[in-house]
Every structure is written in structure tokens, then in C-alpha cells.
Design an enzyme around this catalytic site. Sequence first.
Site, short mmCIF file in Angstrom:
data_model
loop_
_atom_site.label_atom_id
_atom_site.label_comp_id
_atom_site.label_asym_id
_atom_site.label_seq_id
_atom_site.Cartn_x
_atom_site.Cartn_y
_atom_site.Cartn_z
N ARG A 41 0.86 -1.20 0.00
CA ARG A 41 0.00 0.00 0.00
C ARG A 41 0.89 1.24 0.00
NH1 ARG A 41 -1.61 1.03 4.78
NH2 ARG A 41 -2.71 -0.94 5.09
N TYR B 111 -15.76 19.72 -13.08
CA TYR B 111 -16.09 18.31 -13.31
C TYR B 111 -17.17 17.90 -12.30
CZ TYR B 111 -15.53 13.25 -13.34
OH TYR B 111 -15.76 11.91 -13.39
N ASP C 172 -6.47 21.29 -11.46
CA ASP C 172 -6.84 20.06 -12.15
C ASP C 172 -6.45 20.24 -13.61
OD1 ASP C 172 -8.15 18.03 -13.54
OD2 ASP C 172 -9.95 18.09 -12.28
N LYS D 95 -7.64 9.78 -18.31
CA LYS D 95 -7.95 10.50 -19.54
C LYS D 95 -6.74 10.53 -20.47
CE LYS D 95 -11.70 10.99 -17.13
NZ LYS D 95 -12.00 12.15 -16.30
C1 LIG Z 1 -12.48 12.38 -14.98
C2 LIG Z 1 -12.11 13.60 -14.28
C3 LIG Z 1 -11.88 13.61 -12.91
C4 LIG Z 1 -12.04 12.38 -12.05
O1 LIG Z 1 -11.11 11.38 -12.37
P1 LIG Z 1 -11.42 9.81 -12.28
O2 LIG Z 1 -10.17 9.20 -12.77
O3 LIG Z 1 -12.62 9.54 -13.14
O4 LIG Z 1 -11.70 9.50 -10.85
C5 LIG Z 1 -11.51 14.81 -12.32
N1 LIG Z 1 -11.39 15.95 -13.05
C6 LIG Z 1 -11.61 15.97 -14.37
C7 LIG Z 1 -11.47 17.25 -15.13
C8 LIG Z 1 -11.98 14.82 -15.04
O5 LIG Z 1 -12.24 14.85 -16.35
#
Ligand SMILES: *Cc1c(COP(=O)(O)O)cnc(C)c1O
Length: 383
Positions: free
Chosen positions: A50, A102, A174, A199
Site C-alpha cells: 500500500r 467536473y 486540475d 484520460k
Molecule cells: C475524470 C475527471 C476527474 C475524475 O477522475 P477519475 O479518474 O474519473 O476519478 C476529475 N477531473 C476531471 C477534469 C476529469 O475529467
Amino acid sequence: MQDNYKFGTKAIHAGADADPSTGAIMTPIFQTSTYVQESPGVNKGYGYARGKNPTREALQKNIAALENGKHCVCFSSGMGAIDAVIRMLRPGDEVITGDDLYGGSYRIFTKIYENYGIKFHFINLTDTNNIQKYINTNTKLIWVETPTNPTMQIIDIVSCSAISKSNKILLAVDNTFASPFLQNPLELGADIVMHSATKYLGGHSDVVMGALIMNDDKIHEQIYFILNSCGANPGPMDCFLVMRGIKTLHLRMERHCFNGRKVAEYLKTHPKIEKVYWPGFTDHPNHEIAKKQMRDFGGMISIVLKDKTIENTFKVASSFHVFSLAESLGGVESLINHPATMTHASIPKLEREKSGVVDNLLRLSVGVEDIDDLLSDLKQALE
Ligand SMILES: *Cc1c(COP(=O)(O)O)cnc(C)c1O
């Protein structure tokens, strides 16, 4: 691996030293939960998985290099990464963030952390002059998403960082939509960069993962402590997949940007379309800031259909052959998404419509297919 290598070289080589025991060029998947100790407490730097895993460490080195950051900590999802940042706060603390986020970020802020006594201000960050009046002695964090999801607003990171520094507040960005290929928030003054590696970083729609990147040793220590204490660690196979995906990030991003521009330009003059949100247009309200803080404008585009009915929007969303109707973004394949009922369904209708997420808005993640096929698909779906 030299520090001064360029992006494409780092994408392939950072953290990816040949395996010392075999010479394997690909980082091994260390599929283990524990490590044998020579005598109690005497080990090779690994105790329990972990906390540490060599496959994860290789990936963390790689992502840190791409963001020109000192440290990276990976999580089992983007939400796990966001959760870790908010866990740095205490009841009574306040966060200033955008009004176009998001959906999952909005959900964890309002449905989870407001219950723990943390207060969130959702404000229009496109004009950073709005920020100061929400700052008080309890303000601990500014959370920025840019470009925003799905209306592709651009937030000025340098300007946010000037405000956060003069008030001794943390700034977290982000960076999921831009990817490190297009934007490096640490260099623009952010303290923490967050990625949903699900992504663009992973890029092949086959893994869910998150990452935080930072320069400050204390922030790193605190975030790593949270990871190890709370347990949102990613598995080694997933780390391998993201690291494999990143090896082509620069190539994919070039094509995402090329295809994105063609699609945005095609849609802008289309008779069935009211509005196209894409930061590369010179008439985008924050185009100049986008030009300053991003290297190109990416493959994320949102469109508002002239026909306002949800029936028509659903018909269009279901008429594609190359684009797939699905949540998520940033993979090699083109996706179309209806934020109002899919990615942003957890935001109340009134809130979401205030920030432009109307029922007749569709979001495109333009993939890396042949542009001619993408344009023909859009043409037939909009007919
Ligand atoms: C998808 C996404 C998230 C969350 O990420 P996960 O991997 O789905 O938990 C956060 N911020 C943005 C801009 C996203 O597109």
C-alpha cells in the site's frame, strides 16, 4: 535520464530504467502485496505494497518529469487524488473554486466534504478579480480547473497564483483537460497539480487512475501520508498501463490538437449549431490567456445545438458511427457525451444551467482517428 530532455524523450524514458535483474526494457509489473525482510525492519526499502510499489514509483517519476515537478503520488482514481487534497484541510476551512467543474469534483465537495464542515465557494474564476472578496482567515485552498469542463473556460493560473501566494493559500490545478503536454501549472505558480490519468495520460480508455504532482517536500510528505493512511493506492498493473500509454502522449496530443482544430472550425459555421466552445478561437473570451499558458488548444470541444429540445439532442447524440456515446475523454477514440444527463447529472439543473450546461449542449472528446472520417460522421449526425 537527463533533466534537460525534451517532452517526447521524457514521456518515453523518465522513470523507465531497464530492470536491473533482467535488463527488461519495460518496467516490470511488481504484482506483490508484501516484501520479504532479512530481519525485522531490515528490507530493501519496501515493506508493504500500500505504501510503496516499484511499478508505481517508476510511473510517479515519469509523471513528475512531464509536469517538471519534484514529486508525484499516484492514486487509484482521479477522485482519490482530489479526495487526498481535501483531506489536508480541517473543519472550518474554506475553499474557493470555479462554478464550472467536473461533476465528480462538485459532488465530493458538496456531498462529502460539506458534511465535514468544509465550506466551498463556487465562483466565476474567469475574472480573477472575483477571488479576493471570498478570502478570509479560514481560506486554505483555491481549486482551479482549466480548461473547464464542459464549457471550456480558461482560468488565468498565474493570476490565481499571485493571489494565493499573497494570502498564503494553496493553489491546486486540475490539469486533466490540458494534459502536461499543453500546460504545466507548477511552472505558472500552482502548488499542486492534479490529473485524472484515466484520460489523456493513460489515453486508451483501459484504466482508471489519478495523480498529484508537487515541488514542496512538506506537501509531498503530507499527501503521501494520506495515501498510505487512507489507502487509495493504484494497482501495479494499472500503473504499467498508464506508463505504457504515456509513451505516446506527445504523439497523441499532436493529433488531438490537429483534429480538434479541424472539428471546431467545421462546427463553428454549421447551420444547426448555435455555439462552439473551444479556447483556440480568437473570439473565445479568454483566448489570450489560453495562448499564454497553453502550448495548443487540445481536442475537447462543446457545442450548443440550435434546437433546444432534449429529444433532438438525444437524437443527435445517438446518431454517430465513429464517435461513441460515452462518459470520459482523452482516449484515442472519439467520444460524445451529454453532460446534463451523463457527466454532470449530479449538479442541480439550476446550478448547471447557470454555468451554461444546458440540455442542448454536447461535449466532444476528439480522438486521433482520420480527420476525414470524423468530419463525415459529424456531418451525417447533424443532418
Ligand atoms: C475524470 C475527471 C476527474 C475524475 O477522475 P477519475 O479518474 O474519473 O476519478 C476529475 N477531473 C476531471 C477534469 C476529469 O475529467
